[in-house]
Scaffold this motif. Structure first.
Motif, PDB file in Angstrom:
ATOM      1  N   ALA A   9       1.103  -1.128   0.242  1.00 45.19           N
ATOM      2  CA  ALA A   9      -0.190  -0.143  -0.124  1.00 45.19           C
ATOM      3  C   ALA A   9       0.534   1.002   0.307  1.00 45.19           C
ATOM      4  N   TYR A  10       1.973   1.238   0.953  1.00 49.44           N
ATOM      5  CA  TYR A  10       2.568   2.311   0.991  1.00 49.44           C
ATOM      6  C   TYR A  10       3.337   2.853  -0.265  1.00 49.44           C
ATOM      7  N   LEU A  11       4.134   1.561  -1.254  1.00 48.06           N
ATOM      8  CA  LEU A  11       4.998   1.998  -2.701  1.00 48.06           C
ATOM      9  C   LEU A  11       3.891   2.466  -3.532  1.00 48.06           C
ATOM     10  N   VAL A  12       1.524   2.122  -3.873  1.00 50.38           N
ATOM     11  CA  VAL A  12       1.161   2.817  -3.920  1.00 50.38           C
ATOM     12  C   VAL A  12       1.063   4.391  -4.060  1.00 50.38           C
ATOM     13  N   PHE A  13       1.553   4.376  -2.668  1.00 53.31           N
ATOM     14  CA  PHE A  13       1.566   5.496  -2.316  1.00 53.31           C
ATOM     15  C   PHE A  13       2.653   6.199  -2.544  1.00 53.31           C
TER      16      PHE A  13
ATOM     17  N   SER B  68       3.833   8.253  25.853  1.00 56.14           N
ATOM     18  CA  SER B  68       4.546   7.570  24.700  1.00 56.14           C
ATOM     19  C   SER B  68       4.743   6.720  25.331  1.00 56.14           C
ATOM     20  N   GLU B  69       5.649   5.361  24.715  1.00 58.05           N
ATOM     21  CA  GLU B  69       5.790   4.616  25.655  1.00 58.05           C
ATOM     22  C   GLU B  69       7.495   4.562  26.473  1.00 58.05           C
ATOM     23  N   THR B  70       8.075   5.526  25.620  1.00 53.80           N
ATOM     24  CA  THR B  70       9.265   5.903  27.105  1.00 53.80           C
ATOM     25  C   THR B  70       9.149   7.592  26.874  1.00 53.80           C
ATOM     26  N   LEU B  71       9.878   8.424  28.062  1.00 54.16           N
ATOM     27  CA  LEU B  71      10.260   9.631  28.149  1.00 54.16           C
ATOM     28  C   LEU B  71      11.200  10.344  26.814  1.00 54.16           C
ATOM     29  N   ASP B  72      11.801   9.698  26.067  1.00 51.73           N
ATOM     30  CA  ASP B  72      12.428   9.615  24.902  1.00 51.73           C
ATOM     31  C   ASP B  72      11.233  10.868  23.836  1.00 51.73           C
ATOM     32  N   PRO B  73      12.666  11.775  23.311  1.00 51.90           N
ATOM     33  CA  PRO B  73      11.500  12.242  22.263  1.00 51.90           C
ATOM     34  C   PRO B  73      11.068  11.434  20.973  1.00 51.90           C
ATOM     35  N   VAL B  74      10.193  12.300  20.862  1.00 53.43           N
ATOM     36  CA  VAL B  74       9.043  11.311  19.351  1.00 53.43           C
ATOM     37  C   VAL B  74       8.959  11.631  18.133  1.00 53.43           C
ATOM     38  N   THR B  75       9.724  11.521  17.159  1.00 56.75           N
ATOM     39  CA  THR B  75       9.162  11.867  15.842  1.00 56.75           C
ATOM     40  C   THR B  75       8.887  11.351  14.691  1.00 56.75           C
ATOM     41  N   THR B  76       8.973  12.427  13.877  1.00 57.97           N
ATOM     42  CA  THR B  76       7.766  12.760  12.866  1.00 57.97           C
ATOM     43  C   THR B  76       8.820  11.159  12.270  1.00 57.97           C
ATOM     44  N   GLU B  77       9.847  11.430  12.144  1.00 56.31           N
ATOM     45  CA  GLU B  77      10.115  10.605  11.040  1.00 56.31           C
ATOM     46  C   GLU B  77      10.152   8.781  10.989  1.00 56.31           C
ATOM     47  N   PRO B  78       9.472   8.045   9.326  1.00 51.95           N
ATOM     48  CA  PRO B  78       9.219   7.085   9.439  1.00 51.95           C
ATOM     49  C   PRO B  78       9.964   6.041  10.317  1.00 51.95           C
ATOM     50  N   LEU B  79       9.791   5.266  10.097  1.00 53.09           N
ATOM     51  CA  LEU B  79      10.600   4.329  10.398  1.00 53.09           C
ATOM     52  C   LEU B  79      11.770   3.059   9.254  1.00 53.09           C
ATOM     53  N   MET B  80      10.579   3.281   8.352  1.00 55.51           N
ATOM     54  CA  MET B  80      11.240   2.440   7.074  1.00 55.51           C
ATOM     55  C   MET B  80      12.018   3.792   5.448  1.00 55.51           C
ATOM     56  N   VAL B  82      12.255   3.321   3.190  1.00 50.47           N
ATOM     57  CA  VAL B  82      11.872   3.437   2.052  1.00 50.47           C
ATOM     58  C   VAL B  82      10.315   4.399   1.701  1.00 50.47           C
ATOM     59  N   MET B  83      10.023   4.663   2.907  1.00 54.57           N
ATOM     60  CA  MET B  83       8.915   6.145   3.000  1.00 54.57           C
ATOM     61  C   MET B  83       9.968   7.089   3.209  1.00 54.57           C
ATOM     62  N   ASN B  84      11.342   7.229   2.962  1.00 54.98           N
ATOM     63  CA  ASN B  84      11.745   8.311   2.626  1.00 54.98           C
ATOM     64  C   ASN B  84      12.681   8.742   1.188  1.00 54.98           C
ATOM     65  N   PRO B  85      11.835   8.525   0.482  1.00 53.28           N
ATOM     66  CA  PRO B  85      12.714   8.353  -0.785  1.00 53.28           C
ATOM     67  C   PRO B  85      13.558   8.580  -1.196  1.00 53.28           C
ATOM     68  N   PHE B  86      14.325  10.114  -0.183  1.00 54.12           N
ATOM     69  CA  PHE B  86      14.818  11.114  -0.987  1.00 54.12           C
ATOM     70  C   PHE B  86      15.539  11.322   0.300  1.00 54.12           C
ATOM     71  N   ASN B  87      16.136  10.786   1.133  1.00 53.50           N
ATOM     72  CA  ASN B  87      17.104  10.881   2.416  1.00 53.50           C
ATOM     73  C   ASN B  87      16.459  12.242   3.286  1.00 53.50           C
ATOM     74  N   SER B  88      15.606  12.943   2.691  1.00 56.94           N
ATOM     75  CA  SER B  88      14.981  14.062   3.522  1.00 56.94           C
ATOM     76  C   SER B  88      15.340  14.196   4.643  1.00 56.94           C
ATOM     77  N   SER B  89      15.469  15.563   5.476  1.00 53.47           N
ATOM     78  CA  SER B  89      15.453  15.553   7.305  1.00 53.47           C
ATOM     79  C   SER B  89      14.591  16.831   7.191  1.00 53.47           C
ATOM     80  N   VAL B  90      13.337  15.945   7.276  1.00 57.43           N
ATOM     81  CA  VAL B  90      12.425  17.094   7.474  1.00 57.43           C
ATOM     82  C   VAL B  90      11.271  16.886   8.559  1.00 57.43           C
TER      83      VAL B  90
END
Lengths: 253, 253
Positions: A9-13, B68-80, B82-90
């Motif tokens: 699904a994410y690749l479609v996205f 959240s699960e821990t008190l560590d800062p939580v990021t908006t960065e995707p885990l995978m 592949v979900m950040n194909p241009f290696n952006s740091s936004v």
């Protein structure tokens, strides 16, 4: 759903995303954004534009530097207890990635507003804005960020807008600025860099959508408005929160 | 401006605020909100509602627990990657105030969406949502937060909406939920607690304005819309991003 389905699904996205890439104006697009963080910044002033850049980052290599005086998390909590009369704890902290000393060269400097723009402890922030603005390609101010920019001394002879409710309290920061009382956002192209200023808080979304449309593509802007289900205001002169003030003429500098 | 002028201006601002206090429905208003944070949450899903609560906190004692699960800062960065194909740091990181173990009793549980709702590593988050929802007075989901709520098992037999672009990918998380394809937001009052779900990202602002209007006052909602210069969509059925899908009937549970 299993992991393979999720990934599929994410690749479609992502497929949708890469279709957008081709429509962009390669070569002229900004890559590095810096957002100035200071105590008692306004959340949406910062994270509204950042939301659009989050999606832009999926179609173009993009960086946001979150820049503050130190690397300590920066809170939205006002400095003075009188500004929190019910002792509420509704604030959050964002983690900077750079200090004023370590910030990278920027294409775009974003200056948010918030109650904190009035702080007497912003000398280093003002110095950073003053020294950085002449070196970037675009300056963007959101809400009362234009008043902070004026405090930094970069708004002399410029036209700009700001939050309409805060108007009487913040335009004195820019006695040599032409403050436009009816504008969702204002573009001042009279010098380098151009300075784009938005009205209050969510007006920053409209400014930023227009920025995306101008420097990336209208397809990108439409795509992000669909993803975020945001109904844009595309006419900068259509201002539902306009003031009746006549334009304040610049005084002698 | 000198400090005394700044303080004076702010006291005027507070004067406006206390005028709003008298119009509220004392006794029935929520005091403690919890916002669930997880990796790759969407910024505005979280900080849109929090922006309104920031202002509510100036007229009523209000708490937001950032959980959240821990008190560590939580990021908006995707885990995978592949979900950040241009290696952006936004991406940005928000600092939680509580873990699932230390979270206070809540009046309102807010569940944001974002790419991270699909993560296979959310068992503790889902458990917290599942165990907490029955104990609160209101559940609010923003964007694909309704799909996360469905994953947690609290949406069976409920009607809800979600992000219209993510629709085909996320409604399978709620096979026993009636997904409403034309709605800026949906209120399900069929059980306790009521569950309010919004469409994508900025639709959460409209839901939250309506929540403020309902449980605080219409004056408060109007006041905050002016401060944030937000043009509200006040009709939950007026959905510019509606899908043409027929309503998906609940399947056997």
């Amino acid at each position: 759903m299993g992991m393979l389905q999720v990934l599929g699904a994410y690749l479609v996205f992502l497929g949708l995303l890469s279709a957008q890439t081709t429509a962009s104006l390669n070569g002229t697009i900004p890559k590095t954004y810096g957002i100035v963080l200071f105590r008692a910044f306004d959340s949406i002033d910062v994270l509204g534009p950042a939301e659009l850049l989050y999606f832009i980052g999926q179609v173009h290599k993009t960086e946001i530097a979150w820049i503050s005086e130190t690397l300590d998390p920066v809170t939205t909590e006002p400095l003075m207890a009188v500004m929190n009369p019910f002792n509420s704890s509704v604030f959050q902290k964002i983690v900077p990635t750079h200090t004023f000393e370590t910030a990278p060269d920027l294409d775009v400097l974003i200056i948010p507003g918030g109650a904190g723009i009035r702080s007497p402890y912003l000398n280093n922030t003002l110095k950073y804005i003053r020294e950085t603005a002449p070196k970037v390609k675009h300056v963007i101010t959101i809400c009362t960020g234009s008043a902070l920019a004026a405090r930094a001394g970069i708004m002399n002879g410029k036209k700009a807008t700001t939050n309409k409710t805060s108007w009487p309290n913040v335009i004195p920061f820019g006695p040599n600025t032409t403050w436009v009382p009816r504008a969702r956002w204002v573009e001042d192209d009279s010098g380098e860099p151009p300075i784009w200023s938005s009205s209050g808080v969510t007006a920053g979304l409209d400014l930023m959508f227009h920025f995306v449309e101008t420097f990336y593509s209208s397809e990108n802007a439409t795509w992000i408005s669909k993803l975020t289900e945001y109904v844009r205001h595309t006419d900068p002169d259509d201002d539902p929160f306009a003031r009746n003030d006549t334009i304040v003429a610049p005084t002698a500098g």
